[in-house]
Design an enzyme around this catalytic site. Structure first.
Site, PDB file in Angstrom:
ATOM      1  N   HIS A  38      20.387 -10.883  29.824  1.00  0.00           N
ATOM      2  CA  HIS A  38      18.738 -10.994  29.777  1.00  0.00           C
ATOM      3  C   HIS A  38      18.386 -12.289  29.254  1.00  0.00           C
ATOM      4  CE1 HIS A  38      18.120  -6.711  29.953  1.00  0.00           C
ATOM      5  NE2 HIS A  38      19.130  -6.221  29.293  1.00  0.00           N
ATOM      6  N   LEU A  39      18.192 -13.141  30.266  1.00  0.00           N
ATOM      7  CA  LEU A  39      17.984 -14.567  29.697  1.00  0.00           C
ATOM      8  C   LEU A  39      16.321 -14.970  29.418  1.00  0.00           C
ATOM      9  CD1 LEU A  39      19.631 -16.993  32.570  1.00  0.00           C
ATOM     10  CD2 LEU A  39      20.275 -16.794  30.100  1.00  0.00           C
TER      11      LEU A  39
ATOM     12  N   ALA B  46      15.294  -2.812  20.903  1.00  0.00           N
ATOM     13  CA  ALA B  46      16.713  -2.418  21.063  1.00  0.00           C
ATOM     14  C   ALA B  46      17.332  -3.687  21.993  1.00  0.00           C
ATOM     15  CB  ALA B  46      16.892  -1.168  22.381  1.00  0.00           C
TER      16      ALA B  46
ATOM     17  N   ASP C 105      25.321  -7.428  28.065  1.00  0.00           N
ATOM     18  CA  ASP C 105      24.306  -6.968  27.677  1.00  0.00           C
ATOM     19  C   ASP C 105      23.547  -7.881  26.705  1.00  0.00           C
ATOM     20  OD1 ASP C 105      21.941  -5.436  27.743  1.00  0.00           O
ATOM     21  OD2 ASP C 105      22.617  -3.778  26.789  1.00  0.00           O
TER      22      ASP C 105
HETATM   23  C1  NCD Z   1      17.553  -4.452  26.843  1.00  0.00           C
HETATM   24  C2  NCD Z   1      16.524  -5.452  26.757  1.00  0.00           C
HETATM   25  O1  NCD Z   1      16.301  -5.905  25.566  1.00  0.00           O
HETATM   26  O2  NCD Z   1      16.385  -6.197  27.753  1.00  0.00           O
HETATM   27  N1  NCD Z   1      17.737  -3.757  25.754  1.00  0.00           N
HETATM   28  C3  NCD Z   1      18.964  -2.753  25.181  1.00  0.00           C
HETATM   29  O3  NCD Z   1      18.969  -2.304  24.483  1.00  0.00           O
HETATM   30  N2  NCD Z   1      19.923  -2.665  26.184  1.00  0.00           N
HETATM   31  C4  NCD Z   1      17.012  -3.437  28.021  1.00  0.00           C
HETATM   32  C5  NCD Z   1      17.442  -2.323  28.245  1.00  0.00           C
HETATM   33  O4  NCD Z   1      18.706  -2.193  28.885  1.00  0.00           O
HETATM   34  O5  NCD Z   1      16.891  -1.074  27.814  1.00  0.00           O
HETATM   35 ZN    ZN Z   2      19.961  -1.481  30.067  1.00  0.00          ZN
END
Ligand code: NCD
Ligand code: ZN
Length: 433
Positions: free
Chosen positions: A61-62, A317, A301
Site C-alpha cells: 500500500h504505497l 489496521a 502487506d
Molecule cells: C490494509 C491497509 O491499511 O490498507 N490494512 C490491513 O490491516 N491489512 C487494508 C486491508 O487489507 O484491510
Molecule cells: Zn487486505
C-alpha cells in the site's frame, strides 16, 4: 555500458551458481564462468552475497494522494529498495480509490519520476463497466475487499462477486481478494484493543468468504489470488481446491508466518491487522503448507499509518512490512522453519508468473537487470527508527535477525547499499501489463 558482477553466488532456477553476471545498460545479457574474459566497462563487487532476481512484492500500500501523510511514492519506494524489493504492486484502497481508468492513469502519471523501484498498480472495479478499460490502461490486476465498502459499494453479495468473476475472467488478469465475510465479523465499539479486534475478525469470517468465493468461482476460469490467508481451516480448503485447479493462488504475510496471538497483549495496537494475528496452530499450519508447496506468494502487506492512528481508541489496521520481510523471513528460513527455495520463489518467479510480469522474476538473458543481493550477517536487531517508510513502528521491533539486504539494483544501477543507504538516481518505472 557493460557491467560485470563478480564475487556473487547466483540464484537461478532453484540452484546456486558460482558465476558472474553480465549486464548491458538495463538488461541482463549473460551469465559467465568466473575468470572467463569478457569486454566490460565496469565491475561491481557482490562481496560474496547471494544474488537473487529482484524481489517482487505483490501486496504494497504505497498510499500517496490524499493520504500521503501516511506514505508517499518516494518514501514507500525508498522503503521498498531498502528492503530489497525492486518491483511492488500497489493496492488500490487509496483516497480516492482506484476505481476508474481515469484515476488509474492519473495515479500512474503521478508516480512516474517519483519512484525508486518499479511499480505496478491494481484497480478496484467497483463499477463492472470499467473492468475492461482498466485492463487496457495496464492495471496489473484487480483487488477487492469483501469486508468493507468503498464509495457505498461493496463486493459482499454473491451476485456481485459472480458478475465480477465473469468480467475479470475475460481480461485474463488475476483477481486478488481480501476474504473476510462482514456478516461474521463481530461488533467493535468506539474503543478496542488488538485482542478484542482479533476476536471480532474471527476465523469463521475468513473461512466463510473463502468458501463463498470458491463455490462461486468453480464454473469460471478466473485466476484468483487469496490475499493474506491466516487460518488453518481456510488454507485447508484452498489446499483441497488447488488439487483440481490451477486458477487459485495463496498469499501469506511475514507477520502471519511469524507471530501468534500470544504477542497481542503486549504488542497490542501496533500488531493490529486485518485479518488479525491468530492462535499458534494456524501459524504452524501456514509454515507446514509452505513446505508442501501450497503457498504461492509472500506479500508484505506494507500498510503504513501514523503512530497516532495506530494508538488511537479505534486503531487502524496494518503496519509497514517492506523493510522487515527479508531479515525476518530469511532468518526464519535459515533456522529451518520455512523452506528457503520456496521463500525465494514466492518473492520472485511466482508473482512474476501469476501477474504476467514479463522480464521480471528470474536471472536470465534478456530480463530486466533488477537484482537483490542478500547476505547472512552477524545477528542484529530490527530498528524501526531506521526505516525509510514514514511509518516508524513494527511488530518486529528489537527482533534478532541474521540476514540483510546488502545491495538493491534497479535497471543495472545500485540504488540501495547497506551502510550507505539510498544512492544514485530514481530509476523506477511504471509497469503496465
Ligand atoms: C490494509 C491497509 O491499511 O490498507 N490494512 C490491513 O490491516 N491489512 C487494508 C486491508 O487489507 O484491510
Ligand atoms: Zn487486505
Amino acid at each position: 555500458l557493460i557491467t560485470r558482477i563478480v564475487n556473487g553466488r547466483i540464484w537461478k532456477d532453484g540452484s546456486i551458481l558460482e558465476k558472474d553476471i553480465i549486464l548491458e545498460d538495463e538488461k541482463i545479457v549473460g551469465i559467465v564462468r568466473k575468470g572467463q574474459p569478457t569486454q566490460v566497462d565496469r565491475v561491481l563487487d557482490a562481496e560474496g552475497a547471494l544474488i537473487l532476481p529482484g524481489l517482487i512484492d505483490a501486496h504494497t500500500h504505497l498510499r500517496d494522494s490524499r493520504i500521503a501523510y501516511k506514505e508517499d511514492f518516494v518514501s514507500g519506494t525508498s522503503a521498498a529498495v531498502a528492503g530489497g524489493f525492486t518491483l511492488v504492486l500497489d493496492m488500490p484502497n487509496t483516497d480516492p480509490p482506484i476505481t476508474s481508468p481515469e484515476r488509474l492513469s492519473e495515479r500512474m502519471s503521478s508516480a512516474e519520476k517519483r519512484i525508486l523501484c518499479d511499480v505496478g498498480f491494481y484497480a478496484m472495479p467497483l463499477d463492472l463497466d470499467h473492468v475492461e478499460a482498466l485492463a487496457e490502461k495496464g492495471c496489473v490486476g484487480y483487488k477487492i475487499f469483501t469486508h468493507k465498502s468503498f464509495e457505498d459499494k461493496n463486493f459482499f453479495e454473491e451476485e456481485k462477486i459472480e458478475e465480477l468473476l465473469k468480467a475479470v475472467g475475460k481480461t485474463g488478469k488475476t483477481l486478488s481478494i481480501h476474504a473476510e465475510d462482514p456478516s461474521k465479523i463481530g461488533f467493535l465499539g468506539e474503543k478496542y484493543s488488538a485482542i478484542e479486534h482479533a476476536r471480532a475478525h474471527n476465523v469463521e469470517a475468513e473461512v466463510s468468504m473463502i468458501e463463498r468465493v470458491l463455490r462461486l468461482s468453480r464454473k469460471h476460469f478466473t485466476k484468483i489470488r487469496f490475499c493474506h490467508i491466516t487460518t488453518a481451516k481456510g488454507l485447508q480448503m484452498l489446499v483441497e481446491e488447488k488439487k483440481d485447479s490451477l486458477n487459485y493462488f495463496v498469499e501469506v504475510t511475514p507477520a502471519h508466518l511469524t507471530l501468534d496471538e500470544s504477542i497481542l497483549s503486549e504488542c497490542d495496537k501496533i500488531c493490529l491487522v486485518e485479518p488479525p494475528i491468530r492462535e499458534k496452530g494456524n501459524v504452524i499450519f501456514l509454515r507446514k503448507m509452505f513446505w508442501e508447496g501450497t503457498i504461492d506468494v509472500v506479500g508484505t502487506d506494507h500498510a503504513p499509518h501514523t503512530l497516532e492512528e495506530k494508538l488511537s481508541d479505534k486503531p487502524l489496521a496494518g503496519f509497514p512490512g517492506l523493510e522487515t520481510t527479508v531479515p525476518i523471513l530469511f532468518t526464519l528460513a535459515k533456522k529451518g522453519f520455512i523452506p528457503f527455495s520456496k521463500l525465494i520463489e514466492s518473492l520472485t518467479t511466482n508473482p512474476a508468473k501469476i501477474f504476467n510480469l514479463r522480464g521480471y522474476g528470474t536471472i536470465r538473458e534478456g530480463n530486466i537487470a533488477n537484482l537483490t543481493l542478500i547476505k547472512f550477517v552477524p545477528e542484529y536487531r530490527i530498528d524501526s527508527s531506521k526505516f525509510f517508510s514514514k511509518a516508524k513502528f513494527t511488530p518486529f521491533e528489537g527482533y534478532k535477525v541474521e540476514t540483510a539486504v546488502t545491495k538493491t539494483i534497479i535497471r543495472g544501477e545500485t540504488v540501495y547499499e547497506r551502510g550507505a543507504g539510498i544512492v544514485g538516481e530514481k530509476r523506477g518505472k511504471v509497469v503496465r501489463t
